[in-house]
Design a protein around this motif. Structure first.
Motif, PDB file in Angstrom:
ATOM      1  N   PHE A   1     -16.590   0.541  -2.358  1.00 31.23           N
ATOM      2  CA  PHE A   1     -16.143   1.906  -2.641  1.00 31.23           C
ATOM      3  C   PHE A   1     -14.783   2.015  -3.307  1.00 31.23           C
ATOM      4  N   GLY A   2     -14.012   0.941  -3.310  1.00 28.23           N
ATOM      5  CA  GLY A   2     -12.623   1.012  -3.755  1.00 28.23           C
ATOM      6  C   GLY A   2     -12.411   1.250  -5.237  1.00 28.23           C
ATOM      7  N   SER A   3     -13.402   0.953  -6.059  1.00 24.02           N
ATOM      8  CA  SER A   3     -13.221   1.158  -7.502  1.00 24.02           C
ATOM      9  C   SER A   3     -13.441   2.611  -7.917  1.00 24.02           C
ATOM     10  N   ASP A   4     -13.992   3.404  -7.007  1.00 22.87           N
ATOM     11  CA  ASP A   4     -14.212   4.834  -7.245  1.00 22.87           C
ATOM     12  C   ASP A   4     -13.055   5.612  -6.608  1.00 22.87           C
ATOM     13  N   PRO A   5     -12.361   6.488  -7.355  1.00 22.89           N
ATOM     14  CA  PRO A   5     -11.219   7.218  -6.774  1.00 22.89           C
ATOM     15  C   PRO A   5     -11.569   7.983  -5.500  1.00 22.89           C
ATOM     16  N   LYS A   6     -12.714   8.628  -5.459  1.00 20.53           N
ATOM     17  CA  LYS A   6     -13.124   9.360  -4.260  1.00 20.53           C
ATOM     18  C   LYS A   6     -13.398   8.394  -3.109  1.00 20.53           C
TER      19      LYS A   6
ATOM     20  N   ASN B   1      -3.920  -6.250  -7.213  1.00 19.56           N
ATOM     21  CA  ASN B   1      -4.782  -5.078  -7.057  1.00 19.56           C
ATOM     22  C   ASN B   1      -4.943  -4.758  -5.577  1.00 19.56           C
ATOM     23  N   ASP B   2      -5.604  -3.658  -5.295  1.00 20.30           N
ATOM     24  CA  ASP B   2      -5.725  -3.179  -3.914  1.00 20.30           C
ATOM     25  C   ASP B   2      -6.614  -4.053  -3.035  1.00 20.30           C
ATOM     26  N   LEU B   3      -7.436  -4.869  -3.635  1.00 22.33           N
ATOM     27  CA  LEU B   3      -8.295  -5.775  -2.864  1.00 22.33           C
ATOM     28  C   LEU B   3      -7.526  -7.014  -2.393  1.00 22.33           C
ATOM     29  N   ASP B   4      -6.549  -7.458  -3.160  1.00 19.37           N
ATOM     30  CA  ASP B   4      -5.842  -8.709  -2.857  1.00 19.37           C
ATOM     31  C   ASP B   4      -5.280  -8.784  -1.429  1.00 19.37           C
ATOM     32  N   PRO B   5      -4.563  -7.757  -0.941  1.00 23.12           N
ATOM     33  CA  PRO B   5      -4.054  -7.874   0.438  1.00 23.12           C
ATOM     34  C   PRO B   5      -5.177  -7.984   1.474  1.00 23.12           C
TER      35      PRO B   5
ATOM     36  N   TYR C   1       0.823  -1.210   0.000  1.00 21.27           N
ATOM     37  CA  TYR C   1       0.000   0.000   0.000  1.00 21.27           C
ATOM     38  C   TYR C   1       0.861   1.267   0.000  1.00 21.27           C
ATOM     39  N   GLU C   2       1.969   1.234   0.680  1.00 28.41           N
ATOM     40  CA  GLU C   2       2.884   2.379   0.673  1.00 28.41           C
ATOM     41  C   GLU C   2       3.351   2.654  -0.761  1.00 28.41           C
ATOM     42  N   ASP C   3       3.712   1.604  -1.460  1.00 28.67           N
ATOM     43  CA  ASP C   3       4.159   1.732  -2.847  1.00 28.67           C
ATOM     44  C   ASP C   3       3.046   2.291  -3.744  1.00 28.67           C
TER      45      ASP C   3
END
Length: 172
Positions: free
Chosen positions: A145-150, A83-87, A32-34
């Motif tokens: 909510f994660g697929s929406d940038p906001k 992707n961001d969901l995997d972790p 996530y830092e990366d």
């Protein structure tokens, strides 16, 4: 009274698993830092500290019961994320796994009629319920909510607000 050898051994193994959990969550924080998601990184950096607290609490329990634990090598996490969901999904699966390990420790202590160990493990049984609920909530929120940038930005800010509270002692 000497500590039951089977109970001591499963707790000794659990110490290693708690340290592995810290290593694993550090890889999540690094991912996530990366990605520039410092709030998600913060969430998992705090998880790292909590897992170390858990290992140290179990170590202290063993030492206080006249058993010197052996520190085993810690396995290197080998996960890679697409992707961001995997972790988050991996985190939920890992928490469910840790719950099964804590339940095993509890079963061994129960078979040995080790009331002190059962009392100590009650904390971890409750803690695992909270950990699974948090992990499940994070997966749900990311899916919603994660697929929406906001939405992702808002989640990141929410997780940035989490603060670490050091565990001072097991409630026995």
């Amino acid at each position: 009274m000497a500590m039951n050898e089977n109970v001591a051994k499963v707790l000794e193994e659990q110490i290693n698993k708690e340290f592995y959990s810290a290593y694993l969550y550090l890889t999540f924080a690094d991912y996530y830092e990366d990605r520039g998601l410092k709030g998600f990184a913060n969430w998992y950096e705090i998880q790292v500290k909590e897992e170390v607290d858990h290992a140290m609490a179990m170590r202290r329990y063993l030492l206080d019961n006249d058993y010197k634990p052996t520190m085993f090598a810690i396995e290197q996490p080998s996960m890679h994320f697409e992707n961001d969901l995997d972790p988050l999904v991996a985190g939920l699966a890992h928490e469910e796994y840790v719950t099964s390990l804590i339940h095993h420790c509890y079963e061994v202590a129960h078979e040995a009629h080790d009331i002190r160990a059962l009392r100590m493990l009650d904390f971890f049984v409750k803690e695992q319920g909270e950990e699974e609920a948090n992990a499940r909530d994070m997966v749900t929120k990311m899916k919603l909510f994660g697929s929406d940038p906001k939405g992702l930005y808002d989640l990141d800010r929410e997780y940035q607000a989490r603060v670490y509270t050091q565990m001072t002692a097991l409630p026995l």
